[in-house]
Design an enzyme around this catalytic site. Structure first.
Site, PDB file in Angstrom:
ATOM      1  N   HIS A  72       0.850  -1.199   0.000  1.00  0.00           N
ATOM      2  CA  HIS A  72       0.000   0.000   0.000  1.00  0.00           C
ATOM      3  C   HIS A  72       0.876   1.236   0.000  1.00  0.00           C
ATOM      4  O   HIS A  72       1.716   1.391   0.872  1.00  0.00           O
ATOM      5  CB  HIS A  72      -0.917   0.001   1.238  1.00  0.00           C
ATOM      6  CG  HIS A  72      -2.118  -0.871   1.084  1.00  0.00           C
ATOM      7  ND1 HIS A  72      -3.306  -0.625   1.719  1.00  0.00           N
ATOM      8  CD2 HIS A  72      -2.332  -1.992   0.351  1.00  0.00           C
ATOM      9  CE1 HIS A  72      -4.197  -1.543   1.393  1.00  0.00           C
ATOM     10  NE2 HIS A  72      -3.620  -2.400   0.557  1.00  0.00           N
ATOM     11  N   TYR A 384       3.993   6.792   9.630  1.00  0.00           N
ATOM     12  CA  TYR A 384       3.132   5.638   9.343  1.00  0.00           C
ATOM     13  C   TYR A 384       3.938   4.506   8.689  1.00  0.00           C
ATOM     14  O   TYR A 384       3.779   3.342   9.072  1.00  0.00           O
ATOM     15  CB  TYR A 384       1.972   6.050   8.423  1.00  0.00           C
ATOM     16  CG  TYR A 384       0.850   5.027   8.380  1.00  0.00           C
ATOM     17  CD1 TYR A 384       0.903   3.938   7.511  1.00  0.00           C
ATOM     18  CD2 TYR A 384      -0.248   5.142   9.223  1.00  0.00           C
ATOM     19  CE1 TYR A 384      -0.108   2.991   7.482  1.00  0.00           C
ATOM     20  CE2 TYR A 384      -1.275   4.203   9.194  1.00  0.00           C
ATOM     21  CZ  TYR A 384      -1.191   3.123   8.328  1.00  0.00           C
ATOM     22  OH  TYR A 384      -2.198   2.176   8.315  1.00  0.00           O
TER      23      TYR A 384
HETATM   24  C1  PHB Z   1      -5.921  -3.871  10.748  1.00  0.00           C
HETATM   25  O1  PHB Z   1      -6.028  -4.133   9.518  1.00  0.00           O
HETATM   26  O2  PHB Z   1      -6.186  -4.695  11.647  1.00  0.00           O
HETATM   27  C2  PHB Z   1      -5.461  -2.486  11.150  1.00  0.00           C
HETATM   28  C3  PHB Z   1      -4.936  -1.639  10.182  1.00  0.00           C
HETATM   29  C4  PHB Z   1      -4.509  -0.376  10.557  1.00  0.00           C
HETATM   30  C5  PHB Z   1      -4.619   0.017  11.886  1.00  0.00           C
HETATM   31  C6  PHB Z   1      -5.145  -0.839  12.856  1.00  0.00           C
HETATM   32  C7  PHB Z   1      -5.573  -2.103  12.481  1.00  0.00           C
HETATM   33  O3  PHB Z   1      -4.211   1.266  12.243  1.00  0.00           O
END
Ligand code: PHB
Ligand code: FAS
Length: 389
Positions: A72, A384
């Site tokens: 992603h 991130y």
């Molecule tokens: C998940 O896909 O479980 C997920 C993705 C991003 C997040 C938290 C959980 O910030």
């Protein structure tokens, strides 16, 4: 019995550390409280940072992740029916991998089995002894028999509720905590994801997150009051509420279906310092917890493992204790930056029950500033995808 490193906890931190050390010729024995099936049934994290991806490849467990994982290059943030994209690729030349922790844990188990690793499951009454000496040992019950294993080091990878952190004398431990006044209700459904990338939606009714595991397995979350129970949320009620919180175009196109997993997780920020006491090292959730809004929990476990693996390799190969002496400070430096990011994302996107109208305007201004500022978006993107190790 004797080994070089005893690892307590068979989640991602413990399994990854044992794999990396074993490949370095360092002997380990792993003690896990639950059964293997129980560990593999847990639905948890979904997003891997660059550093985690590289470490899994280094450990020789990246092949299925590279084949099945979804790269992603951005995420969407949405508020008041308006969404905008944070373009990781353009802003940082980076990306993340969407690959479930469950899959990653399965890959680690298979790699450990291939190396005939010693993984003891359904272990009871694990106790750490003499961690502040050069001759620590661990006692435990397995198969109804009391056992003892002497070792050089103990890695406490036993999560927030484990025994390791509690072994460090309270007089030496500093704990920092923030408990959030809400939880996340998560649903897994065998439906196609509503979007090709994650949607983090802020709404006056509460936060919502649209995520996924693969093209036919979606993961959704709703912020819910702490007092809510899973039983209160039928599948229909969940989908209706999710549609109220995400942008209309997504709400109109989402494919709903039966939940195959539904659970509520509380949210907290927590750090224990130091992450080392004598020959005991804390790793992963045993030392820190983040609200999942920044997708950092699993990834912090990976960076702790990286630092501890490097430190133990330096000890055994170069007879150099500098790595183990620096482990706690080095790990905590990255932990606190991830705690900051996870706290800021949680504060930005959630509806806090007691927040004032001024706070609401601050939230709104924060999101509008983020939408308009390349600098603000670059800051979010670099956190991130994962700050450097
Ligand atoms: C998940 O896909 O479980 C997920 C993705 C991003 C997040 C938290 C959980 O910030
Ligand atoms: P873990 O808790 O995964 O593993 C610790 C292991 O130690 C467990 O298997 C436990 O059974 C074992 N253990 C405990 N006490 C023991 C003892 N006394 N003796 C032997 N073994 C013992 N992170 C994200 O990034 N995104 C998410 O969406 C997300 N969702 C989550 C949902 C929930 C409900 C929870 C609890 C966590 C979630 N996390 C998420 C965070 C999670 O992914 C952790 O960060 C990750 O599992 C950390 O891995 P470990 O440190 O290995 O700890």
């Amino acid at each position: 019995m004797r080994t070089q490193v005893v690892i307590i906890g068979g989640g991602p931190a413990g399994l990854l550390l044992s794999q990396l050390l074993h490949r370095q010729g360092i002997e380990t024995l792993l003690l896990e409280r639950q059964s293997r099936d129980y560990v593999l049934a847990r639905i948890r994290a979904g997003v891997l940072e660059t550093g985690t991806i590289d470490l899994l490849r280094e450990a020789g467990v990246g092949e299925r992740m590279d084949r099945e994982g979804l790269v992603h290059e951005g995420i969407y943030l949405a508020t008041a029916n308006r969404g905008f994209r944070i373009d990781f690729e353009r802003l940082t030349a980076g990306s993340v991998m969407v690959y479930g922790q469950t899959e990653l844990t399965l890959d680690l188990y298979q790699a450990r089995d291939a190396m005939d690793a010693i993984l003891l499951h359904e272990v009871e009454q694990v106790q750490i002894h003499d961690a502040d000496t050069n001759a620590p040992y661990v006692s435990f019950i397995h198969g109804g028999r009391e056992q003892r294993i002497d070792c050089d080091f103990i890695a406490g990878c036993d999560g927030f509720h484990g025994v390791s952190r509690k072994t460090i004398p309270a007089s030496l431990l500093r704990e920092f905590e923030r408990v959030y006044p809400f939880g996340w209700l998560g649903v897994l459904s065998q439906t196609p994801p509503v979007s090709d990338e994650l949607i983090y939606a802020s709404h006056e009714r509460g936060f919502a997150l649209c995520s996924m595991r693969n093209p036919n397995l979606s993961r959704y979350y709703l912020q819910v009051p702490l007092q809510d129970s899973v039983e209160q949320w039928s599948d229909d009620a969940f989908w209706d509420e999710l549609k109220r919180r995400i942008p209309h175009d997504a709400a109109d196109s989402i494919v709903t279906g039966e939940s195959i997993e539904k659970s509520i997780a509380p949210l907290r920020s927590f750090v224990a310092e130091p992450m080392r006491w004598g020959r005991l090292f804390l790793c992963g959730d045993a030392a820190h917890i983040v609200p999942p809004t920044g997708a950092k929990g699993l990834n912090l476990a990976a960076s702790d493992v990286f630092y501890l693996w490097q430190a133990l390799r330096q000890y055994y190969q170069d007879n150099d204790e500098q790595g183990i002496d620096n482990y706690s400070a080095r790990a905590l430096s990255r932990v606190w930056k991830a705690e900051r990011f996870s706290w800021s994302m949680t504060r930005l996107l959630h509806h806090f029950p007691q927040q004032s109208s001024f706070d609401q305007r601050m939230q709104q201004a924060d999101i509008e500033y983020l939408e308009a500022s390349v600098a603000a978006q670059t800051s979010l993107a670099e956190n991130y995808i994962g700050l450097p190790y």
